[in-house]
Design a protein around this motif. Structure first.
Motif, PDB file in Angstrom:
ATOM      1  N   GLY A  99       0.885  -1.289   0.094  1.00 16.96           N
ATOM      2  CA  GLY A  99      -0.060   0.070   0.201  1.00 16.96           C
ATOM      3  C   GLY A  99       0.710   1.265   0.024  1.00 16.96           C
ATOM      4  N   GLY A 100       1.753   1.499  -0.840  1.00 20.51           N
ATOM      5  CA  GLY A 100       2.797   2.532  -0.800  1.00 20.51           C
ATOM      6  C   GLY A 100       3.892   2.596   0.411  1.00 20.51           C
ATOM      7  N   GLN A 101       3.974   1.575   0.959  1.00 16.88           N
ATOM      8  CA  GLN A 101       4.853   1.338   2.060  1.00 16.88           C
ATOM      9  C   GLN A 101       5.618   0.063   1.943  1.00 16.88           C
ATOM     10  N   PRO A 102       6.858  -0.084   2.417  1.00 16.91           N
ATOM     11  CA  PRO A 102       7.611  -1.304   2.273  1.00 16.91           C
ATOM     12  C   PRO A 102       7.135  -2.272   3.190  1.00 16.91           C
ATOM     13  N   GLY A 103       6.695  -3.564   2.497  1.00 13.29           N
ATOM     14  CA  GLY A 103       6.326  -4.516   3.504  1.00 13.29           C
ATOM     15  C   GLY A 103       7.622  -5.340   4.067  1.00 13.29           C
ATOM     16  N   THR A 104       7.460  -6.239   4.609  1.00 18.52           N
ATOM     17  CA  THR A 104       8.463  -7.140   5.371  1.00 18.52           C
ATOM     18  C   THR A 104       9.853  -7.447   4.437  1.00 18.52           C
ATOM     19  N   PRO A 105      10.828  -6.830   4.856  1.00 19.63           N
ATOM     20  CA  PRO A 105      12.198  -7.006   4.019  1.00 19.63           C
ATOM     21  C   PRO A 105      12.581  -8.689   3.856  1.00 19.63           C
ATOM     22  N   VAL A 106      13.284  -8.640   2.825  1.00 15.14           N
ATOM     23  CA  VAL A 106      13.883 -10.154   2.405  1.00 15.14           C
ATOM     24  C   VAL A 106      15.231  -9.769   2.034  1.00 15.14           C
ATOM     25  N   ALA A 107      16.182 -10.348   2.609  1.00 15.80           N
ATOM     26  CA  ALA A 107      17.623 -10.292   2.276  1.00 15.80           C
ATOM     27  C   ALA A 107      18.306 -11.496   1.716  1.00 15.80           C
ATOM     28  N   PHE A 108      19.415 -11.254   0.671  1.00 14.67           N
ATOM     29  CA  PHE A 108      19.845 -12.204  -0.287  1.00 14.67           C
ATOM     30  C   PHE A 108      21.403 -11.684   0.146  1.00 14.67           C
ATOM     31  N   ILE A 109      22.022 -12.849  -0.183  1.00 11.62           N
ATOM     32  CA  ILE A 109      23.646 -12.688  -0.377  1.00 11.62           C
ATOM     33  C   ILE A 109      23.948 -13.204  -1.886  1.00 11.62           C
ATOM     34  N   ALA A 110      24.398 -11.966  -2.574  1.00 11.70           N
ATOM     35  CA  ALA A 110      24.896 -11.956  -3.940  1.00 11.70           C
ATOM     36  C   ALA A 110      26.209 -12.480  -3.869  1.00 11.70           C
ATOM     37  N   GLN A 111      26.584 -13.613  -4.682  1.00 14.21           N
ATOM     38  CA  GLN A 111      27.936 -14.130  -4.897  1.00 14.21           C
ATOM     39  C   GLN A 111      28.638 -13.443  -5.805  1.00 14.21           C
ATOM     40  N   PRO A 112      30.021 -13.417  -5.977  1.00 12.29           N
ATOM     41  CA  PRO A 112      30.997 -12.952  -7.070  1.00 12.29           C
ATOM     42  C   PRO A 112      30.130 -13.412  -8.333  1.00 12.29           C
ATOM     43  N   GLY A 113      30.161 -12.226  -8.967  1.00  9.48           N
ATOM     44  CA  GLY A 113      29.718 -12.551 -10.492  1.00  9.48           C
ATOM     45  C   GLY A 113      28.081 -12.630 -10.461  1.00  9.48           C
ATOM     46  N   GLN A 114      27.356 -12.274  -9.641  1.00 11.04           N
ATOM     47  CA  GLN A 114      26.109 -11.919  -9.785  1.00 11.04           C
ATOM     48  C   GLN A 114      25.663 -10.668  -9.412  1.00 11.04           C
ATOM     49  N   GLY A 115      24.755 -10.228 -10.229  1.00 12.06           N
ATOM     50  CA  GLY A 115      24.248  -8.761 -10.447  1.00 12.06           C
ATOM     51  C   GLY A 115      22.786  -8.897 -10.333  1.00 12.06           C
ATOM     52  N   VAL A 116      22.118  -7.645  -9.920  1.00  5.11           N
ATOM     53  CA  VAL A 116      20.539  -7.536  -9.653  1.00  5.11           C
ATOM     54  C   VAL A 116      19.805  -6.427 -10.574  1.00  5.11           C
ATOM     55  N   ASN A 117      18.918  -6.597 -11.202  1.00 13.06           N
ATOM     56  CA  ASN A 117      18.017  -5.590 -11.817  1.00 13.06           C
ATOM     57  C   ASN A 117      16.714  -5.490 -11.013  1.00 13.06           C
ATOM     58  N   TYR A 118      16.522  -4.364 -10.182  1.00 10.76           N
ATOM     59  CA  TYR A 118      15.479  -4.160  -9.458  1.00 10.76           C
ATOM     60  C   TYR A 118      14.364  -3.743 -10.241  1.00 10.76           C
ATOM     61  N   HIS A 119      13.155  -4.506 -10.301  1.00 10.47           N
ATOM     62  CA  HIS A 119      12.083  -3.745 -11.080  1.00 10.47           C
ATOM     63  C   HIS A 119      11.707  -2.360 -10.612  1.00 10.47           C
ATOM     64  N   ARG A 120      10.968  -1.718 -11.728  1.00 11.03           N
ATOM     65  CA  ARG A 120      10.621  -0.193 -11.394  1.00 11.03           C
ATOM     66  C   ARG A 120       9.570  -0.420 -10.276  1.00 11.03           C
ATOM     67  N   ASN A 121       9.678   0.615  -9.035  1.00  7.95           N
ATOM     68  CA  ASN A 121       9.109   0.567  -7.981  1.00  7.95           C
ATOM     69  C   ASN A 121       9.270  -0.375  -7.003  1.00  7.95           C
TER      70      ASN A 121
END
Length: 162
Positions: A99-121
């Motif tokens: 509803g326009g606020q962040p819900g419960t966060p989730v955390a990940f460990i990215a290993q060497p060689g991994q990138g991420v692309n966050y979707h819009r919003n």
């Protein structure tokens, strides 16, 4: 009350609600350069409401776990891809929209060689290399107008070592 989060391994399936994992898993889509280079083609969905794609370099100070998560941000006008230049693990924090606020966060460990692309919003944490200073090539929207919303948490959120 403190919310404690333990990071998960970064996999395409677990990260799919928030964006794309950029890596070289599996066979290349195409071999190029006289067969000496594998091309992993079109690994992210770039999405901009206006403006244009730009490439920036971020130079982030190292963090360590446990870490207190006090803020997340999102970009309503465009996706944002982080491709590590440094070969070290880093912390990725995301949260579903509630509803326009962040819900419960989730955390990940990215290993060497991994990138991420966050979707819009998509609510996400800041650059957080875990061993040494980290550099990232960042592909995101370059344009006029604000494209940043921040949310500061009132409750304490701690991210612990896995």
């Amino acid at each position: 009350m403190t919310l404690t989060i333990t990071p998960l391994p970064l996999t395409p399936e677990a990260f799919a609600p928030f964006g794309d994992v950029l890596d070289t898993t599996g066979a290349p889509d195409k071999m190029i350069n006289q067969g000496l280079c594998g091309r992993y083609h079109d690994r992210a969905t770039l999405d901009f409401s206006d403006g244009q794609a730009g490439i920036s370099i971020f130079d982030a100070e190292a963090r360590s776990l446990p870490l207190t998560l006090d803020m997340v941000e999102r970009h309503p006008d465009g996706s944002q891809a982080f491709i590590p230049i440094s070969r070290a693990p880093y912390l990725v924090v995301v949260a579903p929209d509630a509803g326009g606020q962040p819900g419960t966060p989730v955390a990940f460990i990215a290993q060497p060689g991994q990138g991420v692309n966050y979707h819009r919003n998509t609510w996400h944490g800041v650059c957080a290399p875990l061993s040494d200073q980290g550099q990232f090539a960042v592909i995101d929207r370059i344009g006029t107008g604000p494209n940043l919303q921040e949310h500061w948490f009132k409750e304490e959120i701690r991210i612990e070592k896995p």
